[in-house]
Design an enzyme around this catalytic site. Structure first.
Site, PDB file in Angstrom:
ATOM      1  N   LYS A   1     -21.159 -23.296 -55.835  1.00 28.13           N
ATOM      2  CA  LYS A   1     -20.831 -22.042 -55.276  1.00 28.13           C
ATOM      3  C   LYS A   1     -19.897 -21.290 -56.130  1.00 28.13           C
ATOM      4  CE  LYS A   1     -18.830 -24.221 -52.080  1.00 28.13           C
ATOM      5  NZ  LYS A   1     -19.554 -25.664 -52.127  1.00 28.13           N
TER       6      LYS A   1
ATOM      7  N   LYS B   1     -19.975 -21.406 -59.565  1.00 26.91           N
ATOM      8  CA  LYS B   1     -20.841 -20.619 -60.554  1.00 26.91           C
ATOM      9  C   LYS B   1     -21.471 -19.458 -60.210  1.00 26.91           C
ATOM     10  CE  LYS B   1     -25.030 -20.572 -63.157  1.00 26.91           C
ATOM     11  NZ  LYS B   1     -25.907 -20.993 -64.082  1.00 26.91           N
TER      12      LYS B   1
ATOM     13  N   GLY C   1     -13.031 -27.263 -54.640  1.00 22.61           N
ATOM     14  CA  GLY C   1     -12.898 -27.535 -56.252  1.00 22.61           C
ATOM     15  C   GLY C   1     -14.020 -26.635 -56.722  1.00 22.61           C
TER      16      GLY C   1
ATOM     17  N   THR D   1      -9.499 -35.307 -48.498  1.00 23.68           N
ATOM     18  CA  THR D   1      -8.959 -34.830 -49.823  1.00 23.68           C
ATOM     19  C   THR D   1      -7.399 -35.048 -50.054  1.00 23.68           C
ATOM     20  OG1 THR D   1      -8.749 -32.604 -49.592  1.00 23.68           O
ATOM     21  CG2 THR D   1     -10.707 -33.132 -50.487  1.00 23.68           C
TER      22      THR D   1
ATOM     23  N   ASP E   1     -31.987 -28.329 -63.771  1.00 21.37           N
ATOM     24  CA  ASP E   1     -32.238 -29.013 -65.028  1.00 21.37           C
ATOM     25  C   ASP E   1     -31.801 -30.602 -65.158  1.00 21.37           C
ATOM     26  OD1 ASP E   1     -29.454 -27.817 -64.468  1.00 21.37           O
ATOM     27  OD2 ASP E   1     -28.706 -29.072 -66.267  1.00 21.37           O
TER      28      ASP E   1
HETATM   29  P1  GDP Z   1     -18.842 -25.670 -55.991  1.00 22.53           P
HETATM   30  O1  GDP Z   1     -17.523 -26.871 -55.224  1.00 22.53           O
HETATM   31  O2  GDP Z   1     -20.088 -25.762 -54.972  1.00 22.53           O
HETATM   32  O3  GDP Z   1     -18.398 -24.590 -56.617  1.00 22.53           O
HETATM   33  O4  GDP Z   1     -19.235 -26.862 -56.854  1.00 22.53           O
HETATM   34  P2  GDP Z   1     -18.522 -27.786 -58.189  1.00 22.53           P
HETATM   35  O5  GDP Z   1     -17.946 -26.778 -58.924  1.00 22.53           O
HETATM   36  O6  GDP Z   1     -17.672 -28.626 -57.415  1.00 22.53           O
HETATM   37  O7  GDP Z   1     -19.678 -28.628 -58.685  1.00 22.53           O
HETATM   38  C1  GDP Z   1     -20.683 -27.992 -59.159  1.00 22.53           C
HETATM   39  C2  GDP Z   1     -20.613 -28.571 -60.619  1.00 22.53           C
HETATM   40  O8  GDP Z   1     -22.028 -28.360 -61.532  1.00 22.53           O
HETATM   41  C3  GDP Z   1     -19.778 -27.918 -61.654  1.00 22.53           C
HETATM   42  O9  GDP Z   1     -19.412 -28.726 -62.632  1.00 22.53           O
HETATM   43  C4  GDP Z   1     -20.620 -26.830 -62.463  1.00 22.53           C
HETATM   44  O10 GDP Z   1     -20.130 -26.625 -63.618  1.00 22.53           O
HETATM   45  C5  GDP Z   1     -21.987 -27.546 -62.443  1.00 22.53           C
HETATM   46  N1  GDP Z   1     -23.229 -26.638 -62.472  1.00 22.53           N
HETATM   47  C6  GDP Z   1     -23.440 -25.268 -61.722  1.00 22.53           C
HETATM   48  N2  GDP Z   1     -24.776 -25.117 -61.684  1.00 22.53           N
HETATM   49  C7  GDP Z   1     -25.181 -26.089 -62.803  1.00 22.53           C
HETATM   50  C8  GDP Z   1     -26.594 -26.062 -63.237  1.00 22.53           C
HETATM   51  O11 GDP Z   1     -27.534 -25.229 -62.868  1.00 22.53           O
HETATM   52  N3  GDP Z   1     -26.846 -27.100 -63.901  1.00 22.53           N
HETATM   53  C9  GDP Z   1     -25.911 -27.952 -64.483  1.00 22.53           C
HETATM   54  N4  GDP Z   1     -26.196 -29.165 -65.078  1.00 22.53           N
HETATM   55  N5  GDP Z   1     -24.556 -27.920 -63.805  1.00 22.53           N
HETATM   56  C10 GDP Z   1     -24.287 -26.893 -63.040  1.00 22.53           C
HETATM   57  P1  IMO Z   2     -16.090 -27.500 -52.317  1.00 19.26           P
HETATM   58  O1  IMO Z   2     -15.756 -25.944 -51.761  1.00 19.26           O
HETATM   59  C1  IMO Z   2     -17.354 -31.667 -51.276  1.00 19.26           C
HETATM   60  C2  IMO Z   2     -14.851 -33.262 -47.777  1.00 19.26           C
HETATM   61  C3  IMO Z   2     -14.158 -34.434 -48.255  1.00 19.26           C
HETATM   62  C4  IMO Z   2     -14.211 -35.408 -46.945  1.00 19.26           C
HETATM   63  C5  IMO Z   2     -14.146 -34.079 -45.646  1.00 19.26           C
HETATM   64  C6  IMO Z   2     -12.874 -33.872 -45.083  1.00 19.26           C
HETATM   65  O2  IMO Z   2     -15.613 -27.708 -53.622  1.00 19.26           O
HETATM   66  O3  IMO Z   2     -17.481 -27.802 -51.964  1.00 19.26           O
HETATM   67  P2  IMO Z   2     -10.782 -32.488 -46.037  1.00 19.26           P
HETATM   68  O4  IMO Z   2      -9.800 -32.651 -46.949  1.00 19.26           O
HETATM   69  O5  IMO Z   2     -11.256 -31.057 -46.073  1.00 19.26           O
HETATM   70  O6  IMO Z   2      -9.992 -32.749 -44.591  1.00 19.26           O
HETATM   71  O7  IMO Z   2     -11.793 -33.450 -45.968  1.00 19.26           O
HETATM   72  O8  IMO Z   2     -14.693 -33.044 -46.514  1.00 19.26           O
HETATM   73  N1  IMO Z   2     -14.641 -32.308 -48.688  1.00 19.26           N
HETATM   74  C7  IMO Z   2     -15.642 -31.772 -49.397  1.00 19.26           C
HETATM   75  N2  IMO Z   2     -16.669 -32.203 -50.166  1.00 19.26           N
HETATM   76  N3  IMO Z   2     -16.837 -30.300 -51.574  1.00 19.26           N
HETATM   77  C8  IMO Z   2     -15.711 -29.842 -51.071  1.00 19.26           C
HETATM   78  O9  IMO Z   2     -15.177 -28.541 -51.356  1.00 19.26           O
HETATM   79  C9  IMO Z   2     -14.970 -30.479 -50.088  1.00 19.26           C
HETATM   80  N4  IMO Z   2     -13.872 -30.098 -49.037  1.00 19.26           N
HETATM   81  C10 IMO Z   2     -13.727 -31.284 -48.335  1.00 19.26           C
HETATM   82  O10 IMO Z   2     -14.497 -35.116 -49.307  1.00 19.26           O
HETATM   83  O11 IMO Z   2     -15.151 -36.106 -46.682  1.00 19.26           O
HETATM   84 MG    MG Z   3     -16.702 -28.265 -55.273  1.00 23.47          MG
END
Ligand code: GDP
Ligand code: IMO
Ligand code: MG
Length: 436
Positions: free
Chosen positions: A16, A18, A40, A128, A342
């Site tokens: 999300k 990115k 995160g 978390t 990828d």
């Molecule tokens: P979010 O919580 O949905 O914002 O996702 P996170 O940031 O927790 O996890 C996504 C991870 O995948 C991050 O490390 C990004 O930099 C990485 N990422 C996002 N899009 C791509 C992609 O198309 N390819 C690869 N290899 N990594 C990606």
């Molecule tokens: P983003 O926004 C992945 C998960 C936790 C746990 C459950 C409840 O980066 O996608 P909480 O601390 O919210 O009470 O935990 O939800 N969880 C996530 N898993 N990505 C997240 O956020 C998360 N935020 C909470 O691991 O299973």
């Molecule tokens: Mg995340």
């Protein structure tokens, strides 16, 4: 560009951050509407990876106003640190607006989150431990402390005193933990109030005025559909409304103002924490064996699947069309951004779960009973891969190998939603626009 909600369509971490960063320049406001620093979101800034927990991922663009809406819960210490980190990277937070109605995560919320998890033993949610559940509990119980309460020291003291009269006995007598004094909490929180005061605003009014002036808004979801308090795999969920509907209640903007709902889906699926996960490829250390365990390890290592907030290894599995179709319905997805395509270059063939089987019955739709989801066996289609072809430099859809395009089009067909964005790497420029 019409006002748009961006939501995770799986169990979070779909990319999300990115995609929000990528499209933020098309919008005047980028608004978080739920969750807290359990999120995160990774954005790439120059040659650095930045992890954002509270700040909307649109903060990188000077034109977009980042807003933390009323549905978000705020740990003020975390927000102040995040702002300092961004400023040190040369990213200005001056434009930030914080809803005065957002609730505040207090120190005892974090203690209670950890203690409650311990109490659940093997049934724990795997939270978390950021105090998310206990803070939303207080909000729903009408006992919460809001950001605006920080503005009046007298009111804040009174609210903390009232809260501690209930929390201290629970901390001490039920969990054997240390208690808090009003003074201790005020000493920590009131200085944050002084830092955050200039950013506080009645953001519902601000956003509605902006809409009347013809401005557009990007609502950035955190977590994902299957972690939604109502539509997720309850009780293995977070405590907020992560689906598209949450954007209206979490900001004070009427739903008629939202014209587009972009779902973010990984080309496979991950999950952090406990709860059912039908396509999971169990890791060897968790008892997994054979090719499934090898494939799970490959997804994790090639995809760098480790949590941004807690560093935990993410559980990994093949793409699940049953949850994708469900997410399409409960969010009203208009289109999808498919990320991390990828990563699948590591495989000879790629599996896609098209339905589940449980006790001799086939489920094409998300099962009504959670117990079915726990015991569901995925029914797979196996597609040819594009092994070892590097797709990370492809700039147009036509440049992708034929089998990669077939994979994307197969997912569109079985989920019923067009994929307007295809992501082939973490950087902004590693993205193929197909109708955004
Ligand atoms: P979010 O919580 O949905 O914002 O996702 P996170 O940031 O927790 O996890 C996504 C991870 O995948 C991050 O490390 C990004 O930099 C990485 N990422 C996002 N899009 C791509 C992609 O198309 N390819 C690869 N290899 N990594 C990606
Ligand atoms: P983003 O926004 C992945 C998960 C936790 C746990 C459950 C409840 O980066 O996608 P909480 O601390 O919210 O009470 O935990 O939800 N969880 C996530 N898993 N990505 C997240 O956020 C998360 N935020 C909470 O691991 O299973
Ligand atoms: Mg995340």
């Amino acid at each position: 560009m019409p006002s748009t909600v961006l939501v995770g369509a799986q169990w979070g971490d779909e990319g999300k951050g990115k995609i929000t960063d990528l499209i933020a320049s098309d919008f005047d406001y980028v608004v978080r509407f739920q969750g807290g620093n359990n999120a995160g979101h990774t954005v790439i800034h120059g040659d650095k990876k930045l992890a954002l927990h509270l700040m909307p991922s649109g903060v990188m663009y000077e034109n977009a106003v980042p807003v933390i809406g009323n549905g978000v819960i705020i740990d003020p210490g975390v927000l102040v640190k995040e702002m300092a980190m961004l400023e040190a990277e040369g990213i200005s937070c001056k434009r930030l607006k914080i809803s005065c109605d957002a609730h505040v995560i207090m120190p005892y919320h974090k203690d209670l989150d950890g203690a409650d998890e311990k109490r659940l033993g093997s049934n724990q949610i795997g939270t978390t431990k950021r105090g998310i559940g206990p803070c939303y509990q207080d909000k729903a119980a009408r006992k919460g402390i809001r950001i605006q309460d920080l503005l009046d020291e007298k009111i804040f003291r009174l609210k903390v005193e009232t809260a501690l009269a209930q929390k201290n006995p629970i901390l001490e007598k039920i969990y054997g933990l240390h208690t808090y004094t009003v003074e201790e909490i005020c000493d920590e929180y009131l200085p944050y109030a002084r830092i955050l005061k200039p950013y506080m605003e009645e953001t519902a009014q601000l956003l509605n005025r902006a809409l009347r002036e013809g401005k557009n808004i990007l609502f950035e979801g955190a977590q994902g559909t299957l972690l939604d308090i109502d539509h997720g795999t309850y009780p293995y969920v977070t405590s907020s409304s992560c689906c598209a509907g949450g954007a209206a209640t979490g900001t004070g903007v009427g739903p008629v103002n939202i014209n587009r709902v972009l779902g973010i889906q990984k080309a496979y699926v991950t999950r952090v924490g406990g709860g059912p996960f039908p396509t999971e490829l169990t890791f060897p250390e968790d008892g997994g064996t054979g090719q499934d365990a090898v494939d799970g390890e490959t997804l994790c290592s090639v995809g760098h699947e480790f949590g941004v907030t807690t560093g935990r290894k993410r559980r990994c599995g093949w793409f699940d069309a049953v949850i994708a179709r469900y997410a399409a319905e409960v969010n009203g997805l208009t289109d999808v951004a498919l990320t991390k395509l990828d990563v699948l270059s590591a495989f000879d063939t790629i599996k896609v779960c098209v339905a589940y089987e449980c006790d001799g019955k086939r489920y094409d739709y998300f099962p009504m009973q959670q117990s079915v989801l726990f015991h569901a066996k995925p029914i797979y289609e196996e597609l040819p891969g594009w092994k070892d072809v590097d797709i990370t430099q492809c700039k147009t859809y036509g440049e992708l190998p034929e089998n990669t395009r077939k994979y994307v089009e197969y997912l569109e067909e079985i989920t019923g939603v067009p994929m307007s964005i295809v992501s082939v790497g973490p950087d902004r420029d590693q993205t193929i626009m197909r109708g955004w």
